[in-house]
Design a protein around this motif. Structure first.
Motif, PDB file in Angstrom:
ATOM      1  N   LEU A 164      -1.422   9.719   8.559  1.00 51.82           N
ATOM      2  CA  LEU A 164      -0.019   9.398   8.801  1.00 51.82           C
ATOM      3  C   LEU A 164       0.267   7.911   8.565  1.00 51.82           C
ATOM      4  N   PHE A 165      -0.597   7.030   9.056  1.00 50.61           N
ATOM      5  CA  PHE A 165      -0.389   5.586   8.902  1.00 50.61           C
ATOM      6  C   PHE A 165      -0.277   5.189   7.431  1.00 50.61           C
ATOM      7  N   PRO A 166      -1.291   5.453   6.579  1.00 52.08           N
ATOM      8  CA  PRO A 166      -1.163   5.030   5.177  1.00 52.08           C
ATOM      9  C   PRO A 166      -0.034   5.730   4.440  1.00 52.08           C
ATOM     10  N   THR A 167       0.286   6.961   4.835  1.00 50.19           N
ATOM     11  CA  THR A 167       1.372   7.682   4.174  1.00 50.19           C
ATOM     12  C   THR A 167       2.717   7.027   4.464  1.00 50.19           C
ATOM     13  N   ILE A 168       2.970   6.684   5.724  1.00 43.81           N
ATOM     14  CA  ILE A 168       4.236   6.042   6.077  1.00 43.81           C
ATOM     15  C   ILE A 168       4.330   4.658   5.437  1.00 43.81           C
ATOM     16  N   ILE A 169       3.225   3.937   5.385  1.00 36.01           N
ATOM     17  CA  ILE A 169       3.224   2.638   4.699  1.00 36.01           C
ATOM     18  C   ILE A 169       3.689   2.811   3.257  1.00 36.01           C
ATOM     19  N   ASP A 170       3.196   3.843   2.586  1.00 39.65           N
ATOM     20  CA  ASP A 170       3.581   4.085   1.192  1.00 39.65           C
ATOM     21  C   ASP A 170       5.023   4.565   1.068  1.00 39.65           C
ATOM     22  N   LEU A 171       5.426   5.517   1.916  1.00 34.73           N
ATOM     23  CA  LEU A 171       6.772   6.072   1.809  1.00 34.73           C
ATOM     24  C   LEU A 171       7.833   5.020   2.105  1.00 34.73           C
ATOM     25  N   CYS A 172       7.541   4.106   3.018  1.00 37.59           N
ATOM     26  CA  CYS A 172       8.506   3.069   3.377  1.00 37.59           C
ATOM     27  C   CYS A 172       8.413   1.847   2.472  1.00 37.59           C
ATOM     28  N   GLY A 173       7.449   1.839   1.570  1.00 41.72           N
ATOM     29  CA  GLY A 173       7.316   0.714   0.649  1.00 41.72           C
ATOM     30  C   GLY A 173       6.942  -0.580   1.335  1.00 41.72           C
ATOM     31  N   ILE A 174       6.076  -0.499   2.343  1.00 41.05           N
ATOM     32  CA  ILE A 174       5.664  -1.708   3.059  1.00 41.05           C
ATOM     33  C   ILE A 174       4.739  -2.520   2.153  1.00 41.05           C
ATOM     34  N   THR A 175       5.096  -3.760   1.939  1.00 37.14           N
ATOM     35  CA  THR A 175       4.309  -4.646   1.081  1.00 37.14           C
ATOM     36  C   THR A 175       3.830  -5.852   1.883  1.00 37.14           C
ATOM     37  N   GLY A 176       2.907  -6.591   1.293  1.00 33.15           N
ATOM     38  CA  GLY A 176       2.388  -7.776   1.961  1.00 33.15           C
ATOM     39  C   GLY A 176       1.969  -8.833   0.969  1.00 33.15           C
ATOM     40  N   ASN A 177       1.796 -10.026   1.494  1.00 37.22           N
ATOM     41  CA  ASN A 177       1.396 -11.152   0.646  1.00 37.22           C
ATOM     42  C   ASN A 177       2.316 -11.314  -0.560  1.00 37.22           C
ATOM     43  N   GLY A 178       3.605 -11.189  -0.308  1.00 35.20           N
ATOM     44  CA  GLY A 178       4.586 -11.429  -1.360  1.00 35.20           C
ATOM     45  C   GLY A 178       4.705 -10.326  -2.383  1.00 35.20           C
TER      46      GLY A 178
END
Length: 674
Positions: A518-532
């Motif tokens: 669930l964690f990595p899936t939601i990160i992908d679906l929400c387009g969470i990015t990091g380090n610019g």
């Protein structure tokens, strides 16, 4: 002539042994820094107090070295609690009183300092210390009044035994976790999440987590009562027919869902009990967590990275509503784990104490009094009103997207139903309770529709594990707290109207997935990015066991292969392992080249599940074990047939894979990535 009681300073064997043991207890406690050792120390003190009593009664002696051993061990316990303590030391006396506010009682809720811990622990020690001092004073100053001396010394020795036993059940066991901490990695990750999400460029997220709901407890999966609003997610979204909890009991499954990691990595392998229960019965719940979990953990460690923390850092408003069940003070509280607001219960509804709280910034206040344990019939309505108001306020008064974690306590036993839903199904409280929740879920959908957010909200529906006393597994084997399909396989639906073509309404996926995904899936679906702008931005300092489900949506490919197996664990052991194998790979091997089985001819891959050693689910044969059992879940979801002798190499491979995973776990408990 009556003998007076003397202080015996002679170097006799048994008193010397008691002294050595007392010193050894002190050293062992500080070497291990574990609450389990502290409990052993108190047991030694209890024995020493009995020895002191018997010496006074039988030998008319207070043996100096036994007394010193008692005192040294006691000093070790107190110094450990003061220096290693996680709060003021008053934890044993915290009770669920109506109107209790953590903001008004900071010493009780994890914000004590060295001075307050010293005061609190000394007060807990005081009765035993006074009793021992009284014995010494009687011997010293009443030597000429023999009868009075003997009577008072014996009375105070009984008091010493009683207060020492009392200390066992009131000692402060809220101490700092004794394990590698990952605070630096957590801070680094959260600081580098791109804070760029607004309601205009990011979907909302609503995760609905049922409690002990069986795979067959919704009408879309065969329930004999109607759950139309849950079914709406099937009709308008996508359903996974082979979705698994990552543990078959409450707290560990919730840990897995929020962190993307198996609970073994966070010392969260079992149910987490209240730490605020007082002396009834024997403060057992206080002692259970830190001993059972290990490393003094009292809940989900604060240095874990949760979905809420990741989304909050990206710009989301975050709220948790319902059952938390991952800790009740300090770093374990939901609003210290990434949530802006929490309403609900810190504990499960069959534990003492049980109450609803409103919580912000690690401070909470009990609402509705403390009678919910006696009558929880209003719980569904109260939780709905809170989440409904919070979502409405967030949408109408901010430009943030929201993450709402809706963790209803139902249908976990004891089951309660609101008056207006009592008897609604004619099938009893369990079905009525699920029907009531379904109704309120529909009301929440209506709110999202009214706010214009329904299609902009990713809605996930699942359960933490299978059913316990009631409920349907839809003919799957086993139930809650077992590694069989009935305990681990749960409903999973996802609806997202504006998903950009990721999946069609009414889609069904048979590829297995699990809560750690669930964690990595939601990160992908929400387009969470990091380090610019780095996509798929996940923590780099720790192992994330879950795998994003996007390949299932995009290519229909299994994500849990031999490299990323699904683990079915219980009490720090892998009871079963599961993964998918391409049939072409099987048929290409010499061993299976001439196999003409339909299961291999008609599927691109098959999913194997292997039990190394599992208790039988048939109570008539409780002494039998399923050892070295191999199932193909693709055509045997009821786990009825052992295929080890048909696919011996696969069984051996899966057995070896269990060893590999457990060796990695034991060598690197927290899953640190260098």
């Amino acid at each position: 002539m009556k003998r007076r009681i003397e202080l015996d300073r002679e170097k006799k064997v048994f008193p010397i042994i008691m002294l050595v043991l007392g010193i050894a207890m002190f050293i062992a406690l500080w070497a291990a820094r574990l609450n389990l050792v502290a409990l052993i120390c108190t047991i030694y003190c209890c024995i020493a107090s009995v020895v002191i009593f018997l010496g006074l009664i039988i030998k008319k002696r207070l043996y100096l070295f036994t007394t010193i051993g008692y005192a040294v061990s006691f000093i070790g316990i107190i110094s450990y609690a003061v220096i290693m303590g996680a709060d003021a030391g008053f934890g044993a006396f915290t009770s669920g009183l109506a109107g209790f506010s953590s903001a008004e009682h900071p010493w009780l809720t994890g914000v004590g300092n060295f001075g307050t811990r010293l005061l609190g622990n000394l007060l807990i020690l005081l009765p035993s210390a006074l009793a021992l001092l009284a014995i010494i004073l009687c011997i010293r100053f009443l030597a000429k009044k023999i009868t009075l001396q003997r009577v008072l010394a014996c009375v105070f020795s009984v008091v010493l035994m009683g207060t020492t036993v009392f200390f066992v059940f009131t000692m402060n066991l809220r101490t700092k976790p004794n394990t590698v901490r990952l605070w630096d990695g957590q801070n680094d990750y959260l600081d580098n999440v791109d804070d760029n999400k607004t309601d205009a460029n990011a979907p909302n997220v609503l995760v609905v987590m049922m409690d002990d709901l069986g795979y067959g407890d919704i009408s879309a999966n065969g329930a004999i009562y109607d759950t139309p609003n849950i079914d709406r997610l099937v009709d308008e979204g996508a359903q996974f027919t082979n979705f698994y909890s990552s543990y078959s009991v409450c707290s560990p499954a919730r840990f897995a869902a929020l962190t993307g990691r198996y609970p073994y990595r966070g010392y969260a392998d079992n149910v987490i009990y209240p730490t605020v229960n007082t002396f009834s019965p024997f403060a057992a719940t206080r002692q259970f967590n830190s001993v059972e979990m290990g490393a003094n953990a009292d809940g989900m460690l604060g240095d874990e990275i949760t979905i809420a923390e990741a989304l909050h850092s990206a710009g989301y408003a975050t709220g948790c509503f319902g059952k938390w069940h991952l800790g009740d003070y300090g770093e374990y509280l939901p609003t210290n784990q990434g949530f802006d607001y929490f309403y609900g219960s810190h504990h499960v509804n069959d534990m003492v104490p049980f109450y609803h709280v409103q919580e912000e910034n690690g401070e909470y206040e009990i609402v509705h009094g403390t009678d919910e344990l006696k009558d929880q019939k209003n719980a569904s309505r109260w939780i709905h009103e809170e989440i409904n108001a919070w979502i409405t306020d967030t949408v109408e008064n901010s430009d943030q997207p929201f993450f709402a974690y809706y963790t209803t306590p139902w249908p976990h036993a004891p089951v309660y139903v609101g008056d207006e839903f009592k008897g609604a199904t004619g099938m009893g409280d369990y079905a009525d309770c699920v029907t009531e929740f379904d109704y309120y879920l529909g009301q929440l959908f209506n709110t999202l529709e009214r706010l214009g957010e329904m299609d902009d909200t990713i809605i996930v529906f699942t359960s933490d594990n299978g059913p316990a006393l009631q409920g349907s597994t839809n003919e799957l084997r086993g139930g809650k707290y077992t590694a069989y399909e009935g305990g681990q396989k749960v409903p999973f639906m996802i609806r997202w109207g504006n998903n950009g073509g990721l999946f069609d309404a009414g889609s069904t996926y048979d590829e297995p997935a699990t809560l750690v995904d669930l964690f990595p899936t939601i990160i992908d679906l929400c387009g969470i990015t990091g380090n610019g702008g780095r996509e798929h931005y996940l923590p780099q300092d720790r192992q994330i066991d879950g795998v994003s489900m996007l390949p299932i949506f995009e290519m229909g490919e299994p994500i849990h292969t031999i490299d990323h197996p699904i683990l079915h664990m219980k009490r720090e052991k892998i009871k079963a392992i599961q993964y998918s194998v391409p049939t072409a790979e099987l048929l290409s091997s010499e061993e299976y080249a001439d196999y003409d089985y339909e299961i291999l001819k008609n599927n691109d891959y098959v999913t194997f599940k292997y039990f190394r050693n599992m208790q039988n689910d048939n109570p008539a044969f409780f002494d039998k074990k399923r050892k070295n059992w191999l199932h193909i879940l693709t055509d045997d979801t009821s786990e009825s047939y052992n295929r080890t002798n048909v696919y011996p190499t696969v069984a051996e491979q899966m057995n070896n894979r269990i060893d590999e995973v457990m060796q990695e776990f034991k060598a690197n408990r927290r899953g640190i990535v260098e």
